[in-house]
Design a protein around this motif. Structure first.
Motif, short mmCIF file in Angstrom:
data_model
loop_
_atom_site.label_atom_id
_atom_site.label_comp_id
_atom_site.label_asym_id
_atom_site.label_seq_id
_atom_site.Cartn_x
_atom_site.Cartn_y
_atom_site.Cartn_z
N THR A 143 -4.96 3.89 0.29
CA THR A 143 -5.56 2.47 0.76
C THR A 143 -4.11 1.57 1.54
OG1 THR A 143 -4.14 1.92 -1.28
CG2 THR A 143 -6.34 2.49 -1.49
N VAL A 144 -4.31 1.02 2.29
CA VAL A 144 -3.07 0.77 2.80
C VAL A 144 -2.00 -0.15 1.74
CG1 VAL A 144 -2.60 -1.71 3.67
CG2 VAL A 144 -4.88 -0.22 4.39
N GLY A 145 -2.46 -0.72 1.02
CA GLY A 145 -1.85 -1.00 -0.27
C GLY A 145 -1.09 -0.16 -0.60
N GLN A 146 -1.47 1.37 -0.48
CA GLN A 146 -0.33 2.78 -0.30
C GLN A 146 0.40 2.61 0.30
OE1 GLN A 146 -4.19 5.18 -1.97
NE2 GLN A 146 -3.37 4.86 -4.19
N LEU A 147 0.34 2.59 0.85
CA LEU A 147 0.75 3.01 2.00
C LEU A 147 2.32 1.97 1.64
CD1 LEU A 147 -1.86 3.15 5.71
CD2 LEU A 147 -0.36 5.04 3.94
N LEU A 148 2.33 0.65 1.81
CA LEU A 148 3.15 -0.04 1.88
C LEU A 148 3.71 -0.11 0.69
CD1 LEU A 148 1.53 -3.50 3.32
CD2 LEU A 148 2.41 -1.63 3.86
N SER A 149 3.27 0.26 -0.49
CA SER A 149 3.98 0.96 -1.77
C SER A 149 4.75 1.99 -1.87
CB SER A 149 3.67 -0.13 -3.05
OG SER A 149 2.27 0.64 -3.18
N HIS A 150 4.36 2.50 -0.89
CA HIS A 150 4.82 4.49 -1.12
C HIS A 150 3.99 4.70 -2.70
CE1 HIS A 150 8.05 4.08 1.61
NE2 HIS A 150 8.38 2.98 1.45
N THR A 151 3.44 4.54 -2.51
CA THR A 151 2.17 5.24 -3.83
C THR A 151 1.14 6.09 -3.16
OG1 THR A 151 0.59 3.31 -4.18
CG2 THR A 151 3.03 3.31 -5.47
N LEU A 154 1.16 10.72 -0.04
CA LEU A 154 1.53 11.77 0.64
C LEU A 154 3.32 12.75 0.31
CD1 LEU A 154 0.77 9.34 3.54
CD2 LEU A 154 -0.47 11.26 3.57
N GLY A 155 2.97 13.78 2.08
CA GLY A 155 4.04 14.31 1.50
C GLY A 155 4.73 14.71 2.51
N CYS A 181 -0.51 22.41 6.29
CA CYS A 181 0.16 21.20 4.77
C CYS A 181 -0.54 21.12 4.02
CB CYS A 181 0.93 20.15 6.02
SG CYS A 181 1.88 20.83 6.80
N PRO A 182 0.36 20.99 2.73
CA PRO A 182 -0.68 20.91 1.45
C PRO A 182 -1.13 19.08 1.35
CG PRO A 182 2.01 20.38 1.34
CD PRO A 182 1.84 21.08 2.24
N ALA A 183 -2.30 19.15 0.96
CA ALA A 183 -3.35 17.95 0.52
C ALA A 183 -1.93 15.85 -0.29
CB ALA A 183 -3.81 17.38 0.25
N PRO A 184 -1.51 15.02 0.13
CA PRO A 184 -1.37 14.52 -0.94
C PRO A 184 -1.77 14.51 -2.34
CG PRO A 184 -2.37 13.20 0.99
CD PRO A 184 -2.66 15.38 0.99
N GLU A 185 -0.69 14.42 -3.14
CA GLU A 185 -0.76 14.30 -4.43
C GLU A 185 -1.95 13.58 -4.96
OE1 GLU A 185 1.30 13.16 -8.24
OE2 GLU A 185 1.99 12.52 -6.94
N ASN A 194 8.20 7.57 1.44
CA ASN A 194 8.27 8.29 1.92
C ASN A 194 8.03 7.90 3.61
OD1 ASN A 194 6.63 10.02 4.09
ND2 ASN A 194 5.49 10.92 2.11
N GLY A 195 8.47 8.02 4.40
CA GLY A 195 8.52 6.98 6.04
C GLY A 195 7.23 7.02 6.30
N PHE A 196 6.49 8.01 6.23
CA PHE A 196 5.41 8.69 6.33
C PHE A 196 3.93 7.89 6.82
CE2 PHE A 196 7.68 12.61 7.54
CZ PHE A 196 7.81 12.84 8.77
N ASN A 197 4.27 6.76 5.53
CA ASN A 197 3.01 5.68 5.42
C ASN A 197 3.04 4.96 6.50
OD1 ASN A 197 2.66 6.70 2.29
ND2 ASN A 197 4.37 6.30 1.57
N TYR A 198 4.43 4.15 7.03
CA TYR A 198 4.86 3.67 7.89
C TYR A 198 4.68 3.78 9.23
CZ TYR A 198 6.13 -0.10 4.37
OH TYR A 198 6.42 -0.74 3.10
#
Length: 369
Positions: A143-151, A154-155, A181-185, A194-198
């Motif tokens: 979700t978008v919220g998971q990106l912002l909160s680093h949850t 993603l690896g 590459c491995p899938a996200p946890e 994780n900066g890749f969220n942003y």
């Protein structure tokens, strides 16, 4: 406090980006030393209210060139107080610009929350719905919220993107999602910076608005607040404004919505103060600045739903902000929840030791609040 940190460039830019997202640098965490009280003084009509106390001596000691920093700029502001100094050959001009690194993320999350307020999507909207085909179909929805909160779980990429010296955001994400590459946890069990969220958050901004990320930052934040020294350089633009805090680095910077912006002390002070005081977000989204996700409990680095770092000093004072690094600068911007007291610092580093970086950030914040 909690860890404060971000991408530092060491070696080729792609290596720097991946390494910076893997390890948090220049961090503020744990229980900080007790800081001077920062409340506004009491006064009367006949006697001007005294300026809030500030441990200038402690700050100047921390700013002296040493094995951690070759030079340091500190700016502290509050009602009745504005203090700025620089050491070690850094520009004494209060308008001197510097690369803010991952402090950029706070601008990104603010734009995303404004779009949520406009009902373009919600924090629960899957990224896969907004960016169809960008993430593998077999991945669990992020979700978008998971990106912002680093949850997000993603690896890190295990392959380099196309044109690693100047990759596009899409190329960065393509490397992250390479089949090798491995899938996200999943299920996600922890908050992991994780900066890749942003990068994904920036792509969401561009897809939903139909405009460049840099233009949305200008339209929604920089111009309304009068931030005349805050912008995202175009790809390949290595120039620095005059004056700049220090001599330009030989490292070619690039980190886009994750860490690519340039600003200065007055602009960052104005931005964070306005954000914390509710000038940029409606009440519902303003609450996300300070709401902590459940997965942040027990984490050394505790980020809010909006990606702000929560830090608690030994005397109980809580401050919110972000750090960021981009050669040659290591930076931080923090404020009290009411936005009345704000610290901006930037220094040119001597060491890349994360423990030393963390201690320096802790000490600067403790002395400023």
């Amino acid at each position: 406090m909690t860890k404060i940190a971000n991408s530092r460039s060491h070696g080729p830019r792609w290596t720097a980006l991946a390494a910076g997202c893997a390890a948090l640098v220049a961090v503020v965490g744990g229980a900080l030393p007790a800081a001077a009280a920062g409340g506004a003084g009491q006064g009367s009509a006949a006697v001007a209210a005294p300026a809030p106390r500030l441990d200038r001596e402690a700050l100047r000691e921390l700013m002296a060139p040493d094995e951690v920093a070759a030079g340091t700029m500190v700016r502290v502001s509050a009602p009745g107080l504005r203090w700025t100094e620089a050491t070690g050959g850094l520009s004494q001009d209060p308008a001197a610009s510097f690369r803010i690194g991952s402090v950029t993320k706070v601008f990104t999350s603010t734009v995303v929350l404004q779009l949520v307020a406009e009902e373009r999507f919600t924090l629960e909207t899957p990224v896969q719905e907004l960016l169809p085909g960008t993430l593998p179909a077999h991945w669990h929805p992020i979700t978008v919220g998971q990106l912002l909160s680093h949850t997000s779980g993603l690896g890190l990429p295990c392959v380099a993107p196309e044109n690693p010296q100047a990759p596009t955001p899409a190329a960065v994400i393509a490397a992250l999602t390479d089949p090798a590459c491995p899938a996200p946890e999943y299920p996600v069990t922890r908050q992991q910076y994780n900066g890749f969220n942003y990068f994904l958050a920036g792509m969401v901004v561009e897809k939903v608005t139909g405009h460049r990320y840099a233009d949305e930052v200008q339209r929604r934040i920089a111009r309304p607040l009068g931030l005349r020294h805050t912008y995202l350089p175009a790809p390949g633009d290595t120039a620095m404004p005059t004056p700049s805090l220090a001599a330009p680095s030989a490292v070619e910077p690039w980190a886009w919505a994750e860490g690519g912006m340039i600003s200065n002390g007055p602009d960052l002070e104005r931005f964070l103060g306005a954000l914390l005081r509710g000038r940029l977000l409606p009440p519902a989204q303003q609450r996300e600045l300070f709401a902590m996700p459940a997965l942040s409990q027990g984490a050394q680095d505790r980020f809010s739903n909006a990606g702000l770092l929560r830090a608690e000093l030994a005397d109980g004072t809580v401050v919110w902000g972000k750090t960021g690094s981009m050669e040659p600068y290591t930076n931080g911007v923090f404020g009290t929840g009411d936005g009345r007291r704000v610290l901006v610092y930037s220094y040119t580093g001597v060491t890349r030791d994360p423990v030393a970086q963390r201690r320096r950030a802790e000490d600067l914040v403790a002395a400023a609040f």
